[in-house]
Design an enzyme around this catalytic site. Structure first.
Site, PDB file in Angstrom:
ATOM      1  N   SER A  43       0.810  -1.220   0.000  1.00 14.43           N
ATOM      2  CA  SER A  43       0.000   0.000   0.000  1.00 14.43           C
ATOM      3  C   SER A  43       0.840   1.265   0.000  1.00 14.43           C
ATOM      4  O   SER A  43       0.305   2.359  -0.168  1.00 14.43           O
ATOM      5  CB  SER A  43      -0.936   0.004   1.223  1.00 14.43           C
ATOM      6  OG  SER A  43      -0.196   0.054   2.425  1.00 14.43           O
ATOM      7  N   LYS A  51      -6.202   5.026   8.128  1.00 14.42           N
ATOM      8  CA  LYS A  51      -5.050   5.773   7.613  1.00 14.42           C
ATOM      9  C   LYS A  51      -5.360   7.260   7.519  1.00 14.42           C
ATOM     10  O   LYS A  51      -4.548   8.107   7.913  1.00 14.42           O
ATOM     11  CB  LYS A  51      -4.667   5.212   6.251  1.00 14.42           C
ATOM     12  CG  LYS A  51      -4.048   3.820   6.306  1.00 14.42           C
ATOM     13  CD  LYS A  51      -3.736   3.294   4.921  1.00 14.42           C
ATOM     14  CE  LYS A  51      -3.063   1.923   4.998  1.00 14.42           C
ATOM     15  NZ  LYS A  51      -2.753   1.384   3.662  1.00 14.42           N
TER      16      LYS A  51
END
Length: 844
Positions: free
Chosen positions: A693, A736
């Site tokens: 990611s 996040k």
């Protein structure tokens, strides 16, 4: 760069404060264009209504869950429920069920409820008893009876034996028995006396007296005219002829006496036989009378009648055990003294007298003994003794004829329990055998109870990993568990599902005896369930966490004296659960605020970017920004992954680095070759790094370093990238975004802060309301990109540029800067190579 920030900030209109449901102000034309996805040539920030998909309480027709009817606790699992039903209904061998899914998904509840429903349509199975095998006590017999009859038989047999304990002694103490026994004894005595008297009379005719002494019989001569015995002196005074005649007569009489005495044992044995026959006659009469009603009561059960006949014969054969015993010393070498009833007791191992349907049994400790039963022992004089009354049932006995639920992990963690279960299923019978005996660890003689036929359905439940491991490593597993019921972890979030979810919440509240929930509380639970999945279009199917949340909210409602659970109670429960788990997150945030962990949120730096990571602690996840730096120099086109070199990078992270390296080589190699060496690292990372990611962030950092173009530190980025520069979705997007938001909020939101995410992750956004509110006020932004070029333009503020028909990037574009810098690198390498060749030539 300063002008760029001012322009970007000016692009955002002002949003009204978020309501429930959200109500926004009318957007200005720039905001409309932003929502359409374009603003000043690059992606616009997502509007607030894309950051959170709230549940509108007004969409519910009810006011509280008290108005909702009950429904099944398990919803949205048609595939799994169909599989369970099939496995439970198919009668063929091997169609047992393995229910797989994560812990707390409700798979056990669903399996039990379905089993109970099907079991309710079936009659209770047979009772099972163990009885004495009178021919071979080491092999007790199994006795099968209709449900509920086992208890009656055990009670009736106990009553009969208790009656015999008093009836038999009474019969043998009666006048009739005594008179007949005395007559037999008297006849025996008279027979012996008559034989002796005949011999005595014969001896008297020969003037010989038969005298009884304490040690037996003796013969003595008598005087001729008197009935007196001749003394020894007188006998010596007789002539030799007279003495010899007397001795001859006595010898003949002694032979006759010996012949008579040899007949005495046979006569006495005959008398004992007559007495024994009398005893048997009395016992048969007494016992048969007691057993007559018992046999009539169980006449329809041939197995019971056979046992009763054997028990009756054995009681008659061992009548003396029911009679009072003379007082005396008991041998220490005899077994423990037991009442007569012990030998004829019915050991009821399976009693279904209280069942109205087939049994559904869950065994929480599936050990070898708890599955197939065990044989207990009793200590006596330093030795262990046992009998059929010490046989104890196992879970297979209790569930026989019904359904047995077992936790696969617990079953596999118990020594030999898995093999024991498979052996029983394969043989179709329950054979009670001690584990140490089955492993040949001991060779002592023990009981071998007759096996009981096995007919049941086994339902194993466990994680998916256990199922697949068994399927791979145990070739017998598919033979015994042909049905797999796989539980979904998420449900679709649509109007019908939300309505059904509300009914499930209402049902769960009633089952748990919780207060009813207000519809706003249900709406907040729906939002939380969607947040747990990390998908705005899904709902969590994790029943355990849902029930725990409702219990905690109910506690807070009770503490405040409310009769309803409100949205505030649910919100309080959610926030307190996070508070109890976020100690580590607070430590990380504190370290960033104090400058111990370097995370820049202002300015612009070349070759440095804010990546985003997610940490999972049990049921709590949080995001943390990480500073990723890249350095570049002339080289052979290799990208050095420092995390991998230090063995801190996982395989997926290394794969992401290789992919971005191929993207760079594909886009910029050209005729000049890809003459660059780059290094990437997660700064201040002291643990493992895995996942791809961060590959988008790493690619942007490398390009920034090559082009020497600074990256806005007010932005953080997450996303995976493929070899063609397409941005791919990642996990943990909500955590996040919130992790970077918390850092920026602690330092003060300026309107420049934001996060770049993959466009494919927009459907997953279920952000906290404070993040959505900040976005509505233009203080924080979330951008969605589908190509790496879009991310680069947001991060650098300059256009990326595309090659024209001549293959040249536009002047001033980022790609032009990268390509020119790569040409410089290539020139440096050629220069170094030429210099090396010249130097090498001189040396040569």
């Amino acid at each position: 760069m300063r002008d760029y920030r001012r322009n970007r900030t000016g692009c955002h209109g002002r949003w009204a404060r978020l309501q429930q449901p959200p109500v926004w102000r009318i957007m200005s034309p720039p905001a409309v264009r932003r929502q359409q996805g374009i603003m000043n040539g690059h992606p616009a920030a997502l509007p607030p209504d894309r950051l959170l998909t709230p549940c509108d309480p007004a969409s519910f027709w009810f006011e509280t869950t008290a108005e909702l009817a009950d429904t099944d606790i398990i919803i949205g699992q048609p595939r799994a429920l169909e599989a369970i039903q099939l496995g439970l209904k198919v009668a063929q061998k091997g169609f047992n069920v393995f229910v797989l899914g994560p812990p707390g998904s409700g798979k056990l509840t669903a399996a039990r409820e379905l089993a109970e429903r099907i079991a309710a349509t079936q009659p209770p199975p047979s009772d099972w008893c163990y009885v004495n095998n009178f021919a071979n006590p080491a092999q007790p017999k199994a006795l099968r009876l209709p449900a509920g009859w086992g208890r009656h038989l055990a009670h009736d047999m106990e009553v009969v034996v208790e009656d015999l304990v008093s009836a038999l002694p009474a019969a043998f103490e009666g006048e009739e028995y005594r008179s007949r026994a005395e007559k037999i004894e008297q006849q025996a005595r008279e027979r012996e006396a008559e034989a002796v008297n005949r011999l005595r009379a014969e001896a008297l005719r020969s003037r010989i007296a038969l005298i009884e002494t304490p040690t037996g019989f003796a013969f003595a001569p008598m005087q001729r005219d008197q009935d007196e015995i001749i003394s020894p002196d007188q006998f010596q005074n007789l002539s030799d002829q007279e003495r010899q005649a007397i001795e001859t007569t006595v010898a003949d009489l002694q032979q006759q006496l010996q012949k008579i005495l040899r007949q005495f044992p046979a006569w006495r044995k005959e008398a004992r036989g007559k007495l024994k026959a009398l005893n048997r006659e009395i016992a048969e009469f007494t016992v048969s009378h007691q057993f007559a009603d018992l046999k009539a009561r169980y006449a329809s059960l041939p197995g019971v009648i056979e046992y009763l006949n054997l028990a009756q014969a054995d009681i008659i054969e061992h009548t003396e055990s029911f009679l009072p015993k003379a007082e005396g010393v008991i041998s220490l070498f005899e077994g423990p003294q037991k009442a007569p009833a012990q030998r004829y007791r019915i050991n009821l191992v399976v009693d279904h007298s209280e069942l109205t349907a087939a049994p559904v049994v869950q065994e929480d400790l599936p050990t070898h003994g708890n599955l197939i039963g065990r044989i207990e022992h009793q200590a006596h004089m330093g030795a262990l003794v046992t009998d059929f009354t010490m046989i104890r049932p196992g879970a297979l006995h209790k569930a026989n004829g019904g359904y047995l639920l077992l936790d696969a992990r617990k079953l596999l963690s118990q020594p030999f329990a898995w093999e024991t279960l498979k052996r029983a299923l394969h043989a179709g019978e329950i054979r009670i055998e001690a584990l140490e005996r089955s492993l040949s660890l001991i060779s002592t003689t023990s009981l071998e109870p007759e096996p009981i036929p096995l007919d049941l359905k086994v339902i194993l439940f466990g994680e998916r990993m256990l199922y697949f491991l068994l399927d791979i490593y145990d070739p017998e597993f598919p033979e015994f568990f042909k049905i797999a019921a796989d539980f979904e972890e998420v449900l679709p979030r649509d109007a019908d599902s939300i309505e059904l979810y509300a009914r499930m919440v209402a049902t769960l509240a009633r089952r748990e005896k919780l207060r009813p929930l207000h519809r706003e509380a249900v709406a907040r639970i729906v939002e939380h369930a969607s947040r747990r999945t990390g998908d705005s279009e899904k709902l969590s199917a994790h029943l355990r966490s849902l029930a725990d949340l409702m219990r905690e909210a109910d506690f807070y409602a009770g503490s405040d004296g409310r009769n309803l659970i409100t949205a505030a109670d649910v919100e309080h429960a959610i926030s307190r659960r996070i508070y109890r788990s976020d100690r580590l997150r607070n430590r990380v945030q504190e370290a960033i605020r104090r400058g111990l962990i370097f995370v820049d949120t202002e300015g612009a730096v070349a070759g440095q970017i804010n990546g985003l990571s997610v940490f999972q602690l049990n049921d709590f996840a949080f995001g943390q920004p990480s500073r990723i730096t890249a350095t570049t120099r002339p080289g052979s086109g290799r990208i050095l992954d420092i995390e991998k070199e230090t063995e801190l990078g996982g395989a997926l992270h290394s794969k992401g680095v290789l992919i971005l390296g191929n993207f760079l080589a594909s886009r910029y190699s050209g005729a000049q070759g890809f003459s660059v060496a780059a290094s990437l690292v997660f700064e201040q990372s002291y643990g493992g790094v895995d996942g791809d990611s961060a590959s988008l962030a790493e690619l942007c950092a490398v390009l920034s370093s090559i082009a020497e173009v600074p990256i806005r530190q007010s932005l953080a980025i997450t996303g995976s990238v493929d070899q063609h520069g397409r941005v791919q979705p990642i996990g943990g997007v909500n955590e996040k975004i919130e992790g970077f938001f918390d850092v920026c909020a602690a330092r003060g939101l300026t309107g420049d802060h934001g996060v770049i995410i993959p466009a494919a992750n927009v459907v997953h956004l279920m952000l906290r309301r404070d993040v959505v509110q900040a976005a509505a006020e233009g203080k924080f932004h979330v951008y969605a990109v589908s190509q790496v070029d879009e991310a680069l333009e947001l991060l650098t503020g300059i256009p990326v540029g595309r090659r024209d028909e001549t293959g040249v990037f536009p002047e001033g574009s980022l790609n032009r800067k990268v390509e020119e810098r790569l040409k410089d690198f290539a020139a440096v390498l050629r220069s170094l190579q030429k210099s090396g060749e010249e130097t090498g030539g001189e040396k040569h």
